[in-house]
Motif scaffolding. Structure first.
Motif, PDB file in Angstrom:
ATOM      1  N   ALA A 118       0.836  -1.202   0.000  1.00  0.00           N
ATOM      2  CA  ALA A 118       0.000   0.000   0.000  1.00  0.00           C
ATOM      3  C   ALA A 118       0.873   1.255   0.000  1.00  0.00           C
ATOM      4  N   THR A 121       2.132   1.683  -3.386  1.00  0.00           N
ATOM      5  CA  THR A 121       1.031   2.192  -4.205  1.00  0.00           C
ATOM      6  C   THR A 121       0.881   3.701  -4.027  1.00  0.00           C
ATOM      7  N   ALA A 122       0.950   4.146  -2.783  1.00  0.00           N
ATOM      8  CA  ALA A 122       0.827   5.587  -2.511  1.00  0.00           C
ATOM      9  C   ALA A 122       1.974   6.362  -3.158  1.00  0.00           C
ATOM     10  N   VAL A 236       0.447  12.419   2.608  1.00  0.00           N
ATOM     11  CA  VAL A 236       0.164  10.981   2.648  1.00  0.00           C
ATOM     12  C   VAL A 236       0.389  10.490   4.079  1.00  0.00           C
ATOM     13  N   ASP A 238       0.554   7.490   6.570  1.00  0.00           N
ATOM     14  CA  ASP A 238       0.644   6.051   6.769  1.00  0.00           C
ATOM     15  C   ASP A 238       0.007   5.726   8.115  1.00  0.00           C
ATOM     16  N   LEU A 262      -4.101  11.320   1.212  1.00  0.00           N
ATOM     17  CA  LEU A 262      -4.178   9.863   1.074  1.00  0.00           C
ATOM     18  C   LEU A 262      -4.004   9.219   2.446  1.00  0.00           C
ATOM     19  N   VAL A 264      -3.075   5.633   4.054  1.00  0.00           N
ATOM     20  CA  VAL A 264      -2.526   4.320   3.747  1.00  0.00           C
ATOM     21  C   VAL A 264      -2.888   3.412   4.921  1.00  0.00           C
ATOM     22  N   VAL A 279      -5.115   2.086  -0.203  1.00  0.00           N
ATOM     23  CA  VAL A 279      -4.859   3.520  -0.273  1.00  0.00           C
ATOM     24  C   VAL A 279      -6.209   4.176  -0.549  1.00  0.00           C
TER      25      VAL A 279
END
Ligand SMILES: *Cc1c(COP(=O)(O)O)cnc(C)c1O
Length: 411
Positions: A118, A121-122, A236, A238, A262, A264, A279
């Motif tokens: 993931a 992917t992000a 992003v 996580d 985003l 994750v 994601v």
């Protein structure tokens, strides 16, 4: 219940440990316990000893072992349809994506399997967004990451770790990452300013789990959000370990009133049953991916979607988050009482704590061995820090019993 107050490893355990040691790569150094059964927050080993789970699979087991609702969802799906590949659509896919998107307040979901996937992917989405939307010149995108990070074990991800064990011996690494100290807004501003035309994302954990449950200053996450919006950089988050109820809110970002571009997610998303990661973001970001540009054979499979949909449904009531918050107060209070009595300091949020043990009492590993002997499973992180992360379904009595054992193992 078997008396745990023995340092002698029983025979069956010793045999299984030796056999595993002989036939597996030594990329882990597990505690000498061989688990065979579990329900809720309690596990049983091959020698019949019972253990309280104070790690919860690094938050993969937020709902404990064998949660009836998650097992029912898995069993029902096992009998119907388990795998299709994304070459076709299956009938659990839309429900899962809609439910998880709604939980996150986002439009779109891209399911994968493991956390590291993931994160990868992000990274790909952020770079593609940088080229397609922000107008960054080809192959120059930069992503800012934080010191002390843990985002998984792929070659790209360990390439921007500053942990020598995670990184050394695995190069050459993927370029395009800038490392700044965690929690330091000025350093982050400077890093963005140094490459403002090419920086596409800031990738951070809102609380660093592997790092020892490191909580940034209160103004950090709002500052990251403000900086990213101002500079047209994706934020992003996580939340693989911090998200899905662990901290007493659905996301650790919620404590700061911050919404990343985003999310994750992983670990608890699979309910401790199957690996599920994702994601999650809006269509102006996730929409940059087109057919053939990214994928996974197992990502978003029917079994994963059925279990993860049940996880999301359970989180929707807020009951687990409330439990983590209330029991988190108990955890913090008990740890506070241990400061000066074997505990040097601790950080906690919800049912999640990093506890720095007085090094004179032994390494984190040694304290975890003592806890094991007393019937509690916990894991050290770095040096003398122990991470506590019991399942969110733990009772106050079991939590207090486990903390009694910690107290006892420090005296
Ligand atoms: C565990 C973890 C990962 C990696 O997840 P895997 O499923 O082990 O690949 C990534 N980021 C964070 C914050 C984690 O805690």
């Amino acid at each position: 219940m078997t008396d745990h107050r023995t340092r002698v490893t029983p025979r069956r355990t010793a045999d299984e440990v030796a056999r595993a040691q002989a036939r597996t790569a030594h990329n882990y150094h597990p505690l000498p316990v061989v688990l065979s059964d579990a329900e809720g927050v309690w596990l049983t080993d091959v020698d019949g000893r019972r253990f309280l789970d104070f790690l919860a699979g690094y938050s993969a087991l937020n709902f404990g072992h064998a949660h009836p609702r998650l097992l029912a969802a898995a069993h029902a799906q096992l009998d119907r349809l388990t795998l299709t590949s994304r070459a076709f659509v299956h009938d659990r896919f839309a429900d899962f994506c809609a439910a998880l998107g709604d939980l996150c307040g986002k439009e779109m979901v891209l399911p994968m399997n493991t956390g590291a996937e993931a994160v990868e992917t992000a990274i790909k989405i952020a770079r593609k967004w940088g080229y397609d939307v922000k107008g960054v010149p080809a192959d120059t995108a930069r992503i800012i990451v934080a010191g002390g990070n843990f985002h998984g074990r792929t070659t790209t991800v360990v390439g921007f770790s500053d942990d020598p064990d995670a990184r050394n011996g695995f190069g050459p690494f993927t370029p395009g990452f800038d490392l700044v100290p965690y929690g330091d807004l000025a350093a982050l501003e400077a890093a963005v300013a140094a490459n403002s035309g090419t920086t596409v994302a800031v990738l951070i954990e809102p609380i660093q789990g592997e790092g020892g449950v490191v909580i940034p200053p209160a103004d950090y996450l709002p500052g990251v959000r403000e900086l990213c919006s101002r500079e047209r950089v994706l934020f992003v988050a996580d939340e693989i370990q911090s998200g899905l109820g662990r901290t007493g809110r659905t996301f650790a970002c919620d404590h700061a009133g911050v919404v990343p571009d985003l999310y994750v997610l992983g670990k608890a998303l699979g309910g401790g049953v199957v690996p599920v990661s994702a994601v999650v973001g809006d269509s102006d970001v996730l929409g940059v991916l087109h057919p053939g540009q990214h994928g996974s054979t197992f990502g978003g499979n029917p079994l994963a979607c059925a279990v993860a949909l049940e996880v999301v449904t359970m989180l929707r009531s807020g009951e687990h988050q409330a439990r983590a918050a209330a029991l988190g107060d108990v955890l913090a209070e008990r740890l506070q009482a241990m400061v000066g009595h074997g505990v040097v300091s601790f950080r906690s949020r919800g049912l999640w704590a990093g506890v720095d043990i007085d090094p004179a009492l032994g390494t984190g590993r040694e304290v975890c061995e003592r806890l094991l002997a007393r019937g509690v499973l916990a894991k050290d992180t770095h040096g003398s820090t122990i991470r506590l992360a019991p399942p969110l379904v733990i009772s106050a009595d079991d939590l207090n019993w486990g903390l009694d054992q910690l107290e006892g193992s420090l005296s």
